[in-house]
Design an enzyme around this catalytic site. Structure first.
Site, PDB file in Angstrom:
ATOM      1  N   HIS A   1     -10.550  -2.945  -0.901  1.00  0.00           N
ATOM      2  CA  HIS A   1     -11.438  -2.386   0.125  1.00  0.00           C
ATOM      3  C   HIS A   1     -12.529  -1.560  -0.552  1.00  0.00           C
ATOM      4  O   HIS A   1     -12.230  -0.754  -1.440  1.00  0.00           O
ATOM      5  CB  HIS A   1     -10.650  -1.494   1.075  1.00  0.00           C
ATOM      6  CG  HIS A   1      -9.634  -2.223   1.897  1.00  0.00           C
ATOM      7  ND1 HIS A   1      -9.897  -2.693   3.163  1.00  0.00           N
ATOM      8  CD2 HIS A   1      -8.356  -2.585   1.629  1.00  0.00           C
ATOM      9  CE1 HIS A   1      -8.814  -3.298   3.652  1.00  0.00           C
ATOM     10  NE2 HIS A   1      -7.860  -3.247   2.736  1.00  0.00           N
TER      11      HIS A   1
ATOM     12  N   HIS B   1      -7.299  -8.491  -2.032  1.00  0.00           N
ATOM     13  CA  HIS B   1      -8.616  -7.876  -1.832  1.00  0.00           C
ATOM     14  C   HIS B   1      -8.589  -6.406  -2.209  1.00  0.00           C
ATOM     15  O   HIS B   1      -7.533  -5.771  -2.225  1.00  0.00           O
ATOM     16  CB  HIS B   1      -9.077  -8.024  -0.382  1.00  0.00           C
ATOM     17  CG  HIS B   1      -8.135  -7.392   0.601  1.00  0.00           C
ATOM     18  ND1 HIS B   1      -7.029  -8.050   1.088  1.00  0.00           N
ATOM     19  CD2 HIS B   1      -8.099  -6.154   1.149  1.00  0.00           C
ATOM     20  CE1 HIS B   1      -6.367  -7.254   1.906  1.00  0.00           C
ATOM     21  NE2 HIS B   1      -6.985  -6.083   1.959  1.00  0.00           N
TER      22      HIS B   1
ATOM     23  N   ARG C   1      -2.798 -11.894   3.992  1.00  0.00           N
ATOM     24  CA  ARG C   1      -4.162 -11.548   3.560  1.00  0.00           C
ATOM     25  C   ARG C   1      -4.376 -12.007   2.116  1.00  0.00           C
ATOM     26  O   ARG C   1      -3.543 -11.754   1.250  1.00  0.00           O
ATOM     27  CB  ARG C   1      -4.372 -10.020   3.596  1.00  0.00           C
ATOM     28  CG  ARG C   1      -4.370  -9.321   4.954  1.00  0.00           C
ATOM     29  CD  ARG C   1      -5.433  -9.779   5.934  1.00  0.00           C
ATOM     30  NE  ARG C   1      -6.729 -10.175   5.413  1.00  0.00           N
ATOM     31  CZ  ARG C   1      -7.681  -9.334   4.995  1.00  0.00           C
ATOM     32  NH1 ARG C   1      -7.503  -8.042   5.034  1.00  0.00           N
ATOM     33  NH2 ARG C   1      -8.838  -9.786   4.550  1.00  0.00           N
TER      34      ARG C   1
ATOM     35  N   TYR D   1       0.843  -1.200   0.000  1.00  0.00           N
ATOM     36  CA  TYR D   1       0.000   0.000   0.000  1.00  0.00           C
ATOM     37  C   TYR D   1       0.878   1.250   0.000  1.00  0.00           C
ATOM     38  O   TYR D   1       1.966   1.239   0.579  1.00  0.00           O
ATOM     39  CB  TYR D   1      -0.847   0.045   1.270  1.00  0.00           C
ATOM     40  CG  TYR D   1      -2.004  -0.922   1.317  1.00  0.00           C
ATOM     41  CD1 TYR D   1      -3.254  -0.574   0.822  1.00  0.00           C
ATOM     42  CD2 TYR D   1      -1.852  -2.179   1.891  1.00  0.00           C
ATOM     43  CE1 TYR D   1      -4.326  -1.448   0.894  1.00  0.00           C
ATOM     44  CE2 TYR D   1      -2.920  -3.069   1.955  1.00  0.00           C
ATOM     45  CZ  TYR D   1      -4.152  -2.686   1.460  1.00  0.00           C
ATOM     46  OH  TYR D   1      -5.209  -3.566   1.532  1.00  0.00           O
TER      47      TYR D   1
ATOM     48  N   TYR E   1      -0.658  -9.886   0.766  1.00  0.00           N
ATOM     49  CA  TYR E   1       0.415  -9.282   1.565  1.00  0.00           C
ATOM     50  C   TYR E   1       0.451  -9.894   2.963  1.00  0.00           C
ATOM     51  O   TYR E   1      -0.573 -10.366   3.471  1.00  0.00           O
ATOM     52  CB  TYR E   1       0.277  -7.757   1.624  1.00  0.00           C
ATOM     53  CG  TYR E   1      -1.007  -7.218   2.219  1.00  0.00           C
ATOM     54  CD1 TYR E   1      -1.170  -7.089   3.594  1.00  0.00           C
ATOM     55  CD2 TYR E   1      -2.049  -6.808   1.395  1.00  0.00           C
ATOM     56  CE1 TYR E   1      -2.339  -6.567   4.135  1.00  0.00           C
ATOM     57  CE2 TYR E   1      -3.223  -6.284   1.928  1.00  0.00           C
ATOM     58  CZ  TYR E   1      -3.358  -6.169   3.288  1.00  0.00           C
ATOM     59  OH  TYR E   1      -4.523  -5.663   3.815  1.00  0.00           O
TER      60      TYR E   1
END
Ligand SMILES: [Fe+2]
Lengths: 236, 192
Positions: free
Chosen positions: A157, A155, A152, A103, A142
């Protein structure tokens, strides 16, 4: 058209007390929730005009000088209420990691490369049929520190504000067949397997554009039912 | 009575996670903000108020990655009233590294309640954070409002916990409202 908000559907949501997700331990309330009757404060909500979204906000691949690395994808679907009717003019905000699973957020410590051509934030308003469409790249999985070897599943969000305070929801969209589902306490926090499946987008060959991008369909169901089903004319 | 079709299953909630800021509260990232902590611009009619507080976890530690949203009526008690330029009634703030948030808005008017009752002026509040799989819903009432005594929602809350819903006005005029997620002095959260 007036909506009511029965509580039956709420069992689809995870419980905040989900100890396998370690961050819940000091953050989930310990007292029982108090049942709140729905008043004007809850059944109303902000209206988002077209000015809320700028042209290009829904294409996350065009924000920088060059193109981001990764697998280009189209994510599209409809926002519906519990009666299956489209929810138009609904604000959708999305954010995601880049193809390497990193991110741009300043606190993301994952030692994977940032992509100078990818920020990973987008917005859209649903159209009159409740449809939205984003162009982005497929986010990477990640690691996180919840437990040993915790990863995770990939995905995106999603944050949505439907017609009322009661139809506000933040969630995550997953990709079909991810081998990490079984190991992810956030995905598994949803008690009902059928409800979990509703967070998994569907690969769609008809949404896929030849020689350009894979297509995924993801429909979202927000709270709200028609208060007077008999008197409503058929509006589809 | 007509038979209702079975409802579609809701899309379940998931946590906002720790990395939402560059999308939802992107000021520090140079992004365009759709909504922020300034709920009313200067020209909006009504008494200007500031609300400040901290979000604290079960150990009393600040929560540096929460997002607070408020939804409120205007000074006349109307939600989403047209023609009130500079005021949508919707605000959003991320907590600072110290768990601090604030809002600048106008004091809402009173709003109709259930069965012809009147609700005391209040803000509807959503709390999102890493570690919260489903948002928490609470309300902010105002300590200097005598209508609190007759508010039908406050009346549902056990007496000893009611204070957690009431922002206290300090000598500087600022309203203080801490959100304690868990434990001692835990804020009242609602099932909506
Ligand atoms: Fe994430």
């Amino acid at each position: 058209m007036s909506l009511i908000y029965p509580r039956d559907g709420l069992k689809a949501h995870p419980l905040n007390a989900s100890p396998a997700y370690a961050s819940t331990l000091k953050r989930a309330p310990s007292q029982p929730l108090i049942l709140l009757p729905h008043t004007l404060s809850e059944i109303s909500g902000p209206a988002f005009g077209h000015s809320a979204v700028q042209a290009g906000d829904s294409d996350l691949t065009l924000r920088h000088e060059g193109e981001p690395l990764g697998e280009r994808i189209i994510v599209t679907g409809r926002v519906l209420d519990e009666d299956g009717r489209p929810v138009p003019h609904t604000l959708i905000e999305i954010w995601q990691a880049n193809a390497a699973g990193r991110y741009v957020h300043l606190r993301d410590q994952h030692p994977a490369p940032l992509d100078p051509n990818f920020t990973g934030a987008g917005r859209a308003l649903t159209d009159a049929e409740g449809r939205y469409r984003f162009v982005t790249i497929k986010p990477g999985a990640y690691p996180w520190r919840n437990h040993h070897n915790a990863w995770r599943p990939a995905h995106i969000h999603f944050s949505l504000f439907g017609p009322s305070f009661l139809s506000r929801v933040i969630t995550q969209m997953y990709f079909p067949g991810d081998p990490l589902f079984a190991y992810d306490p956030i995905f598994q926090s949803i008690p009902d397997a059928k409800a979990r499946e509703r967070l998994i987008s569907r690969f769609d060959i008809d949404t896929t554009e030849p020689e350009w991008a894979l297509g995924y369909q993801f429909d979202i169901v927000l709270r709200g039912r028609n208060a007077t089903p008999l008197e409503e004319p058929h509006d589809d | 009575m007509t038979e209702r079709r079975a409802a579609l299953g809701l899309t379940p909630s998931q946590t906002v996670g720790p990395f939402y800021a560059y999308a939802l509260t992107p000021r520090a990232y140079g992004g365009s903000e759709l909504v922020n902590e300034r709920v009313a611009t200067d020209g909006v009619p009504g008494e200007r108020i500031t609300i400040r507080g901290h979000v604290l976890d079960g150990d009393g530690e600040p929560v540096p990655d929460a997002m607070i949203e408020i939804w409120q009526a205007d000074a006349d008690g109307r939600h989403n009233a047209g023609g009130n330029a500079g005021f949508t009634g919707f605000g959003r703030a991320e907590t600072s590294p110290e768990g601090f948030f604030h809002f600048e808005t106008v004091r809402p008017g009173s709003v109709q309640g259930p069965d012809g009752t009147k609700q005391a002026p209040h803000l509807a509040v959503s709390v999102f954070a890493r570690g919260l799989l489903l948002r928490l819903v609470t309300r902010i009432y105002f300590s200097d409002d005598s209508a609190n005594a007759a508010d039908p929602v406050l009346a549902l809350v056990p007496h000893e916990r009611r204070e957690t819903l009431i922002a206290q006005r300090g000598p500087d005029g600022v309203f203080h409202f801490d959100i304690r997620l868990q434990g001692e002095g835990e804020t009242v959260f609602f099932d909506v």
